[in-house]
Design an enzyme around this catalytic site. Structure first.
Site, PDB file in Angstrom:
ATOM      1  N   ARG A   1       2.292  -1.526  19.276  1.00 38.05           N
ATOM      2  CA  ARG A   1       2.898  -2.577  20.089  1.00 38.05           C
ATOM      3  C   ARG A   1       2.868  -3.900  19.343  1.00 38.05           C
ATOM      4  O   ARG A   1       1.921  -4.203  18.628  1.00 38.05           O
ATOM      5  CB  ARG A   1       2.120  -2.726  21.403  1.00 38.05           C
ATOM      6  N   VAL A   2       3.900  -4.691  19.555  1.00 42.56           N
ATOM      7  CA  VAL A   2       3.925  -6.030  18.972  1.00 42.56           C
ATOM      8  C   VAL A   2       3.748  -7.087  20.059  1.00 42.56           C
ATOM      9  O   VAL A   2       3.810  -8.278  19.799  1.00 42.56           O
ATOM     10  CB  VAL A   2       5.236  -6.287  18.187  1.00 42.56           C
ATOM     11  N   ASP A   3       3.558  -6.637  21.311  1.00 39.91           N
ATOM     12  CA  ASP A   3       3.328  -7.594  22.397  1.00 39.91           C
ATOM     13  C   ASP A   3       1.863  -7.492  22.834  1.00 39.91           C
ATOM     14  O   ASP A   3       1.047  -6.904  22.146  1.00 39.91           O
ATOM     15  CB  ASP A   3       4.281  -7.321  23.571  1.00 39.91           C
ATOM     16  N   ASP A   4       1.534  -8.065  23.962  1.00 37.10           N
ATOM     17  CA  ASP A   4       0.132  -8.071  24.385  1.00 37.10           C
ATOM     18  C   ASP A   4      -0.219  -6.857  25.230  1.00 37.10           C
ATOM     19  O   ASP A   4      -0.889  -6.955  26.250  1.00 37.10           O
ATOM     20  CB  ASP A   4      -0.180  -9.375  25.125  1.00 37.10           C
TER      21      ASP A   4
END
Ligand code: WTA
Length: 699
Positions: A567-570
């Site tokens: 994932r590149v988000d939180d």
């Protein structure tokens, strides 16, 4: 705000590049091993399908895949309507348009519709249609209890009868088309029965994983306001008994306090776990399943629904605190899950299929219940813990039922790998022919162990990349068609156009690395977030206008293989479970002695990612083991045990910019102990914070 976890090297596409360029790869590697020949070793770049496997496969070669893929991209309407009309029952055919879509926020509201105007029913297609085709006496469900020695089976016609009885009961208590039903059940046969019964009458099920806490359950009840909640009194997981009904009771009090009261709580008496006499009971509201459901007729008319009528809601985690109600509709989801199941597992009528996922997650929706049942498959449900009573249980079950397709998550593969080969090799496993993996990237060493030890170097592995939102597989090997590279999800499924973009949203071509997006819709795509279409657009379609943004990073190698990088988000992925860092943070800060918290993911040997929490206690409260335990307990009670932090790192203060933004990049490096990679800390309001944190790292 997409955080980069690593340095990306971007190469831009030339504007004339044809969309499916990723699929026209040539294998440049020379070193290769053929399935069945020899174990895959560290140096093998690719594992070629064996002749024997390919000969019998639905898609026997790269050429065939490329042909079908090309057809699906050049003419999606023709490709999907061909499958939809030949393999499913429609009471009435869809209108002039097979699909209509707008994925570009600059052109107005996001809209995805497939087979609109088509009238059908997913339960009918799973059961009645297969029974009419001669599968009445085929085993639909094998059920294996947590306790070895207890099991049960249902044929397709028996399953239909059970489903109809429940459907009739639900109608009798007023559940109508479009009404929500919340389901909080473990892996009993009653769980798929409930899903199918809802589908039969057009009710919208919202299954909540029975590992969520009462507060999480209440939150979901309040959001979708169900007429009925369905649960069971208790369940055994390994040596433990979990009292599910108590959790539901607490959730129903909680939701009533928030103005949503539920009239009926239908409770299955799971006698192997707890007798009814010992179950807490609220007269008037609570009803024993066994007392009412069997009294209803074993046939029930189908509620015919539009292809775009909702089938179910499933809540999942995002970057903010509130879980998102992912909404899937009927027709496209049906066609997509069935087709992906069939091709990605090279499904044959004689297969015995076991997916270890719980129906409380999307994998259980699409690939325990709907996809397999639509294909008339024999599905194994396992109630219990995978290593109970010992780490050989999975292979004991595989041998007992002669399982041919085994689909699981890398976290289980890694944990069994640690327990040692002898637990595997003492069983035959010779029935196995296809293996599958889902939930997170599978590291090459786990891939090789799965392939060599579990599959005896015979079985292709379908490493399926997809999401709650996508409904079904998006990037996946088709067994027998492609040479496999350990750790790569390989190529897009039919009709799927993955693109990798840089941070400006420019499509990259060739060997590249960036953000994974999808161009144009596919039938299984989610249609909205329940009650919040704006959040749907903002989260998924605004970051890179014109595309669906997945939240994942991805690179493509010179042969066109896709490698998911996380994932590149939180959002973090713990044992294949999606957890928002913001959810854990808000649970932590609700603790009266917690002033501030920041949560990041950290690499974990077995779970893939672990939960790492930085916590600042309120003034005057000192760091203690007691506080640590009580913080963890707070997360368990607010979200569920699976979200409990692995580490609490005491923080006198958090590293913040002058404008007060927490610098998570620095926290991730501290959590990973990559202290020489902290980067520039001069923009922090107080750079001294970093040294304080490092000093407290191992306390
Ligand atoms: C991750 C589960 C790499 C990914 C079906 C995605 C994967 C998230 C894979 C969705 C895979 C799932 N390889 N990563 N084969 N499968 N993921 O919604 O980060 O629970 O965005 O759906 O899991 O998780 P979800």
């Amino acid at each position: 705000n997409h955080n980069h976890n690593h340095n990306h090297h971007f190469r831009h596409a030339d504007s004339n590049a044809s969309p499916p360029s990723s699929a026209v790869a040539k294998i440049s590697h020379l070193k290769a091993v053929v399935l069945g020949d020899a174990p895959a070793s560290e140096e093998d770049d690719v594992v070629l399908p064996s002749h024997d496997f390919s000969r019998q496969a639905l898609v026997p070669s790269q050429q065939k895949y490329l042909e079908m893929y090309k057809a699906s991209i050049e003419n999606p309407a023709g490709f999907w309507s061909g499958i939809a009309s030949s393999e499913f029952y429609w009471k009435q055919r869809w209108g002039d348009q097979v699909y209509s879509e707008n994925l570009d926020v600059r052109r107005g509201n996001i809209k995805i519709e497939w087979f609109k105007g088509g009238i059908t029913n997913v339960c009918y297609n799973c059961l009645d249609r297969n029974i009419d085709a001669g599968l009445a006496d085929k085993i639909a469900l094998y059920w294996e209890s947590n306790e070895p020695g207890f099991d049960a089976t249902l044929t397709y016609s028996q399953l239909l009868q059970r489903v109809c009885q429940l459907a009739n009961y639900l109608k009798s208590v007023g559940v109508r088309k479009g009404d929500a039903v919340v389901v909080y059940l473990p892996m009993l046969m009653e769980l798929p029965i409930t899903m199918l019964a809802c589908a039969r009458i057009g009710a919208v099920h919202s299954v909540v994983f029975a590992g969520f806490s009462s507060e999480s359950l209440a939150q979901r009840i309040v959001d979708c306001k169900p007429k009925v909640v369905i649960t069971c009194n208790a369940v055994k997981r390994g040596p433990k008994t979990v009292f599910l009904k108590d959790i539901v009771d607490a959730a129903l009090i909680d939701s009533a306090n928030k103005g949503i009261s539920v009239d009926v709580c239908l409770t299955y008496e799971n006698q192997l776990a707890l007798k009814r006499e010992k179950t807490k009971w609220k007269e008037g509201r609570d009803i024993w399943w066994e007392d009412v459901v069997p009294k209803y007729p074993t046939s029930c008319d189908v509620e015919w629904v539009d292809a775009e009528d909702p089938l179910f809601l499933l809540y999942t985690s995002g970057s903010t605190g509130k879980p998102k109600g992912v909404l899937h509709t009927t027709g496209g989801y049906m066609v997509y899950t069935a087709t992906t199941f069939k091709y990605a597992f090279d499904y044959k009528d004689s297969d015995v299929y076991w997916c270890t996922a719980d129906c409380g997650w999307i994998t259980g929706h699409s690939y325990v219940t709907y996809g397999p049942m639509l294909n008339g498959a024999t599905v194994l449900l396992y109630e219990g813990a995978p290593s109970y009573p010992d780490p050989g249980r999975c292979w004991d079950i595989v041998d007992k039922y002669k399982v041919t397709i085994f689909y699981t998550a890398p976290t289980l593969v890694r944990s069994l790998m640690r327990d040692g080969d002898e637990y595997v090799t003492r069983y035959s496993r010779k029935s196995l022919r296809v293996l599958g993996s889902v939930g997170e990237p599978i590291n090459p060493s786990a891939w090789r162990w799965f392939f060599n030890v579990v599959g005896g170097s015979r079985c292709p592995i379908s490493d399926t990349w997809w999401q709650t939102e996508t409904g079904g597989f998006m990037i996946t090997p088709l067994p027998g068609a492609w040479p496999q590279k350990p750790g790569s999800a390989t190529f897009p499924f039919f009709g799927v156009q993955p693109v990798i973009v840089d941070e400006k949203g420019v499509e990259l071509d060739g060997e590249c690395s960036g953000y994974l997006c999808v161009k144009s819709s596919w039938p299984g795509a989610f249609r909205t977030l329940y009650g919040d279409h704006e959040r749907y657009e903002t989260t998924y379609f605004k970051p890179f206008p014109g595309y669906y943004f997945t939240g994942d990073g991805c690179s493509r190698d010179k042969d066109g293989y896709h490698w998911l990088t996380g994932r590149v988000d939180d959002v973090i992925n713990v044992s294949g479970h999606r957890i928002g860092t913001a959810e854990v943070e808000s649970a932590l800060v609700s603790h009266p002695q917690c002033a501030e918290a920041a949560v990041v993911g950290v690499e974990h040997q077995v779970k893939g990612q672990g939960i790492y929490a930085f916590v600042t206690p309120v003034e005057g409260i000192s760091y203690s083991e007691e506080l640590r335990k009580s913080l963890i307990l707070t997360v368990r009670t607010q979200i569920g045990a699976f979200a409990a932090p692995d580490k609490i790192h005491w923080a006198p203060a958090l590293p913040k910019t002058r404008s007060g933004k927490i610098m998570r990049r620095i926290l991730r490096k501290i959590a990973a102990r990559q202290l020489d990679e902290l980067g520039d800390t001069s923009t922090l309001a107080d750079p001294g914070v970093v040294d304080q944190l490092i000093k407290l790292a191992d306390t």
